[in-house]
Design a protein around this motif. Structure first.
Motif, PDB file in Angstrom:
ATOM      1  N   SER A  15     -23.804  30.300  33.727  1.00  0.00           N
ATOM      2  CA  SER A  15     -23.160  30.512  32.440  1.00  0.00           C
ATOM      3  C   SER A  15     -22.551  29.201  31.963  1.00  0.00           C
ATOM      4  O   SER A  15     -22.404  28.246  32.737  1.00  0.00           O
ATOM      5  N   ALA A  16     -22.203  29.153  30.695  1.00  0.00           N
ATOM      6  CA  ALA A  16     -21.577  27.952  30.145  1.00  0.00           C
ATOM      7  C   ALA A  16     -20.329  27.595  30.943  1.00  0.00           C
ATOM      8  O   ALA A  16     -19.567  28.469  31.364  1.00  0.00           O
ATOM      9  N   LYS A  17     -20.157  26.308  31.198  1.00  0.00           N
ATOM     10  CA  LYS A  17     -19.026  25.712  31.913  1.00  0.00           C
ATOM     11  C   LYS A  17     -19.137  25.821  33.428  1.00  0.00           C
ATOM     12  O   LYS A  17     -18.283  25.292  34.144  1.00  0.00           O
ATOM     13  N   THR A  31     -21.243  14.770  37.938  1.00  0.00           N
ATOM     14  CA  THR A  31     -21.089  16.222  37.928  1.00  0.00           C
ATOM     15  C   THR A  31     -21.982  16.776  36.828  1.00  0.00           C
ATOM     16  O   THR A  31     -21.984  16.258  35.708  1.00  0.00           O
ATOM     17  N   ALA A  32     -22.758  17.799  37.144  1.00  0.00           N
ATOM     18  CA  ALA A  32     -23.639  18.437  36.158  1.00  0.00           C
ATOM     19  C   ALA A  32     -23.068  19.806  35.809  1.00  0.00           C
ATOM     20  O   ALA A  32     -22.864  20.642  36.698  1.00  0.00           O
ATOM     21  N   THR A  33     -22.809  20.028  34.525  1.00  0.00           N
ATOM     22  CA  THR A  33     -22.175  21.261  34.070  1.00  0.00           C
ATOM     23  C   THR A  33     -22.975  21.880  32.932  1.00  0.00           C
ATOM     24  O   THR A  33     -23.422  21.167  32.026  1.00  0.00           O
ATOM     25  N   ALA A  34     -23.144  23.189  32.972  1.00  0.00           N
ATOM     26  CA  ALA A  34     -23.858  23.891  31.906  1.00  0.00           C
ATOM     27  C   ALA A  34     -23.016  23.902  30.635  1.00  0.00           C
ATOM     28  O   ALA A  34     -21.818  24.187  30.676  1.00  0.00           O
ATOM     29  N   ILE A  35     -23.644  23.569  29.512  1.00  0.00           N
ATOM     30  CA  ILE A  35     -22.976  23.668  28.213  1.00  0.00           C
ATOM     31  C   ILE A  35     -23.220  25.051  27.628  1.00  0.00           C
ATOM     32  O   ILE A  35     -22.332  25.669  27.043  1.00  0.00           O
ATOM     33  N   THR A  36     -24.449  25.538  27.783  1.00  0.00           N
ATOM     34  CA  THR A  36     -24.808  26.895  27.380  1.00  0.00           C
ATOM     35  C   THR A  36     -25.330  27.622  28.620  1.00  0.00           C
ATOM     36  O   THR A  36     -25.397  27.042  29.706  1.00  0.00           O
ATOM     37  N   ARG A  37     -25.696  28.873  28.457  1.00  0.00           N
ATOM     38  CA  ARG A  37     -26.316  29.592  29.567  1.00  0.00           C
ATOM     39  C   ARG A  37     -27.609  28.877  29.946  1.00  0.00           C
ATOM     40  O   ARG A  37     -28.442  28.594  29.084  1.00  0.00           O
ATOM     41  N   CYS A  38     -27.765  28.578  31.226  1.00  0.00           N
ATOM     42  CA  CYS A  38     -28.897  27.771  31.686  1.00  0.00           C
ATOM     43  C   CYS A  38     -29.732  28.512  32.727  1.00  0.00           C
ATOM     44  O   CYS A  38     -29.204  29.280  33.533  1.00  0.00           O
ATOM     45  N   THR A  39     -31.023  28.248  32.677  1.00  0.00           N
ATOM     46  CA  THR A  39     -31.946  28.684  33.716  1.00  0.00           C
ATOM     47  C   THR A  39     -32.592  27.434  34.289  1.00  0.00           C
ATOM     48  O   THR A  39     -33.161  26.631  33.542  1.00  0.00           O
ATOM     49  N   ILE A  96     -28.252  22.457  18.375  1.00  0.00           N
ATOM     50  CA  ILE A  96     -27.763  21.818  19.592  1.00  0.00           C
ATOM     51  C   ILE A  96     -26.418  22.440  19.916  1.00  0.00           C
ATOM     52  O   ILE A  96     -25.644  22.738  19.006  1.00  0.00           O
ATOM     53  N   PRO A  97     -26.118  22.687  21.186  1.00  0.00           N
ATOM     54  CA  PRO A  97     -24.853  23.329  21.547  1.00  0.00           C
ATOM     55  C   PRO A  97     -23.644  22.597  20.971  1.00  0.00           C
ATOM     56  O   PRO A  97     -23.699  21.396  20.699  1.00  0.00           O
TER      57      PRO A  97
END
Length: 213
Positions: free
Chosen positions: A4-6, A65-73, A143-144
């Motif tokens: 999920s995001a974040k 650090t890699a962080t999701a901005i939106t829901r990611c697959t 774009i997010p």
């Protein structure tokens, strides 16, 4: 895997034991200095690899650090499995080498941009890259959300300067924003140092944006 995001894919300083391929969504790569200052150094789009430092050393550490901005697959691939696949699958090797060369060229361009261009030009270039201007395939329609603070971190300036330049771009007709930002291709003129005049007919790319007054 789905995030999920974040949510974080991995954190700076942890063991790098796998590489990731993003199927859907958007993510960001950030670094934190010894003094605790955080900076966003890259945005990750669908079709990108990240975490490739795991292929370098068996017991290497994550440098970002890699962080999701939106829901990611995303697909998470163990280090040894990826190395074997690169040796076995020539098509995968070609795709990966092309991606890494493109990434290296982007890093070099970012360094030149940081060393020689003004913060105004760096902001214009960042907005165009976010909209995938000049890349393969059509520009992204959406774009997010991105804040002024994140943009400031990416180009190495202050939030107030970002706000100033964004308002200037809007007055010149290079961008619009009504709940989201619309980037016109003529924004490239800021980078080329051509005359900036109000526009009448233009091509445009839409980007959700938050943080402008």
């Amino acid at each position: 895997m789905q995030l999920s995001a974040k949510e974080a894919f991995f954190a700076q300083g942890t063991l790098a034991q796998s590489i990731f391929y993003l199927h859907k969504g958007r993510a960001k790569l950030t670094v934190v200095s010894h003094s605790g200052k955080e900076a966003t150094i890259a945005l990750v789009s669908a079709g990108d690899f990240f975490g490739e430092e795991s292929l370098r050393d068996v017991d290497g550490q994550r440098t970002v650090t890699a962080t999701a901005i939106t829901r990611c697959t995303a697909l998470q691939i163990d280090r040894e499995e990826m190395i074997q696949a690169l040796h076995r699958e020539h098509a995968l090797s070609d795709v990966f080498v092309k991606f890494m060369l493109t990434r290296a060229m982007r890093v070099q361009a970012d360094l030149v941009d940081q060393l020689f261009n003004s913060s105004e030009k760096r902001l214009a270039r960042t907005l165009l890259l976010m909209a995938r201007y000049g890349m393969e395939g059509p520009p992204e329609a959406l774009i997010p959300p991105i804040t002024q603070e994140t943009l400031a971190n990416m180009i190495g300036t202050t939030r107030s300067r970002v706000n100033f330049f964004m308002n200037r771009f809007r007055k010149l007709g290079l961008i619009e924003y009504k709940g989201r930002i619309r980037v016109h291709e003529e924004l490239v003129n800021v980078i080329l140092n051509e005359d900036l005049e109000p526009l009448t007919e233009r091509s445009s790319i839409s980007i959700p944006y938050y943080g402008l007054n």
